[in-house]
Design an enzyme around this catalytic site. Sequence first.
Site, mmCIF file in Angstrom:
data_model
loop_
_atom_site.group_PDB
_atom_site.id
_atom_site.type_symbol
_atom_site.label_atom_id
_atom_site.label_comp_id
_atom_site.label_asym_id
_atom_site.label_seq_id
_atom_site.Cartn_x
_atom_site.Cartn_y
_atom_site.Cartn_z
ATOM 1 N N GLY A 119 0.783 -1.238 0.000
ATOM 2 C CA GLY A 119 0.000 0.000 0.000
ATOM 3 C C GLY A 119 0.806 1.273 0.000
ATOM 4 N N GLU A 123 4.602 -6.102 1.665
ATOM 5 C CA GLU A 123 4.233 -6.523 0.308
ATOM 6 C C GLU A 123 4.041 -5.333 -0.632
ATOM 7 O OE1 GLU A 123 0.600 -8.533 1.260
ATOM 8 O OE2 GLU A 123 1.600 -10.407 1.738
ATOM 9 N N GLY A 160 3.785 -3.325 -4.006
ATOM 10 C CA GLY A 160 3.613 -3.605 -5.428
ATOM 11 C C GLY A 160 3.855 -2.333 -6.207
ATOM 12 N N CYS A 205 -14.788 3.573 -27.044
ATOM 13 C CA CYS A 205 -16.107 4.098 -27.372
ATOM 14 C C CYS A 205 -16.891 4.522 -26.149
ATOM 15 C CB CYS A 205 -16.868 3.061 -28.180
ATOM 16 S SG CYS A 205 -16.030 2.744 -29.736
ATOM 17 N N GLU A 206 -16.328 5.374 -25.353
ATOM 18 C CA GLU A 206 -17.127 6.029 -24.323
ATOM 19 C C GLU A 206 -16.474 7.317 -23.858
ATOM 20 O OE1 GLU A 206 -17.068 2.435 -21.623
ATOM 21 O OE2 GLU A 206 -16.926 4.059 -20.161
ATOM 22 N N TYR A 242 -0.573 -1.495 -11.973
ATOM 23 C CA TYR A 242 -2.038 -1.522 -12.094
ATOM 24 C C TYR A 242 -2.547 -0.869 -13.373
ATOM 25 C CZ TYR A 242 -1.481 -2.792 -7.229
ATOM 26 O OH TYR A 242 -1.082 -3.408 -6.072
#
Length: 444
Positions: A259, A301, A303, A371-372, A401
């Site tokens: 985190g 941990e 990431g 397409c948005e 991510y």
Amino acid sequence: MTIAVLSEMPSGAGELSVWPASTTPLPHGGLAVGGVPLTEIADRFDTPAYVLDEGEVRERCRSYRDAFPDADVLYAAKAFLSRAMVRWVQEEGLGLDVCSAGELELAVTAGFPPERIVLHGNAKSPRDLEAALRLGVGRIVIDSPSEIARIAAAVGPDGRQKVMVRVVPGVSAGGHDKIRTGTDDQKFGLSLTDGGAQHAVKRILGQPQLELTGLHCHIGSQITEVKPYLVALRRMVGLMARIRDTYGISLPELDMGGGHGIAYRPGEPVLDITALARRLRTELARGCAAAGLAVPRLAIEPGRAVAGPAAVALYRVLAVKHTGERVFVAVDGGMSDNPRPALYGVRYAPRLIGRAGAGAPCTATVVGRHCEAGDILAADVELPEDVRPGDLLAVPVAGAYQLSMASGYNLVGRPAVIAVHEGAARLLVRRETLEDFRSRDIGD
Ligand code: LLP
């Protein structure tokens, strides 16, 4: 388009502060990462491309090892995983945190020692558990009561599996609601307050096939302050002391999850890893001494803080549109390779690469090709007024991510990943092709 947004924009020497340390300016608006000009990468490998700086990944692993010499540092594979990444992390002495059979198999088949891997997951599938036991994963982190009997049965009468319990310590932290996992109102872990964690510990201790090595918590992601970790640690030590009082055992391990927050734009706050290490160590020693507990081995941990700042996303501008107040700069990627702005409202700082822009800077919104209307990569950023189709845009802090959350939306295809190191570039993960889409689709 507001003046307030403009005044937040990076300028001057700090502009490259969130880029890999190897980044160097070149003449005519060029930039090199890992000794390779980004324009050369676009020419050779096409775009969109994710450029991963091997040296930066390794350096970040080393910083963790230096800050936490007595702890296990497990890289959280969910941030980004590839075979090369597995190798670098292993060579730098880290362990691995995985959360699916897919991540686990990739890591082990790339040569990572399974005993240094921890398996997470709030809902582990039969395939996850089968892979974990077959490959000999080091720890399985139990996240719900039903897993206890399931794992014990799968281990069989002669086996023994090391497990931990994921505890919800009741601490709210993290950069966005969707990534706060330390309180009881979300799906992860077993509660300290309603006794779920204590009950799970009791049941695990009653299973001869399971060896409880310790407790785990992960309070959230993109946390930029040390304090929530200290509060969580105190509560975890409190539970360890109660387990010792009740069952007479001192659990040897305490995993405080990841985190650790990073900056996506110059000037944003960052978690100070050295301060985190020092204060966790001090608090652990103090708490354990006060409770008369043996000090457990600490694990963390990270990431995002390992992978995030090590990569740059490289896009080609396909269209520029002026509509009323706004300038839309559309690139050849978007929410299928980076869903983070749409999901969490994250702000990025893209930059024109390969030529010096002419004219005054303008405030533009960098959008994707999907397409948005919500397919926005970076709203209200400063780009040269003459930004035009064919230009290259690079977005730093793209390593975590993004590709690991990439989707098949609009069958645009997932980008290539290119490693750069000491002046050389090589393809790590090839671009998804039309042939890939066709070959998966086997019905008619
Ligand atoms: N350990 C556990 C059990 C986790 O669930 C996570 C992240 C980590 C470690 C690593 O956290 P990190 O150091 O990377 O913050 N997709 C979101 C982040 C989701 C994090 C999920 N779990 C984002 O893009 O911000």
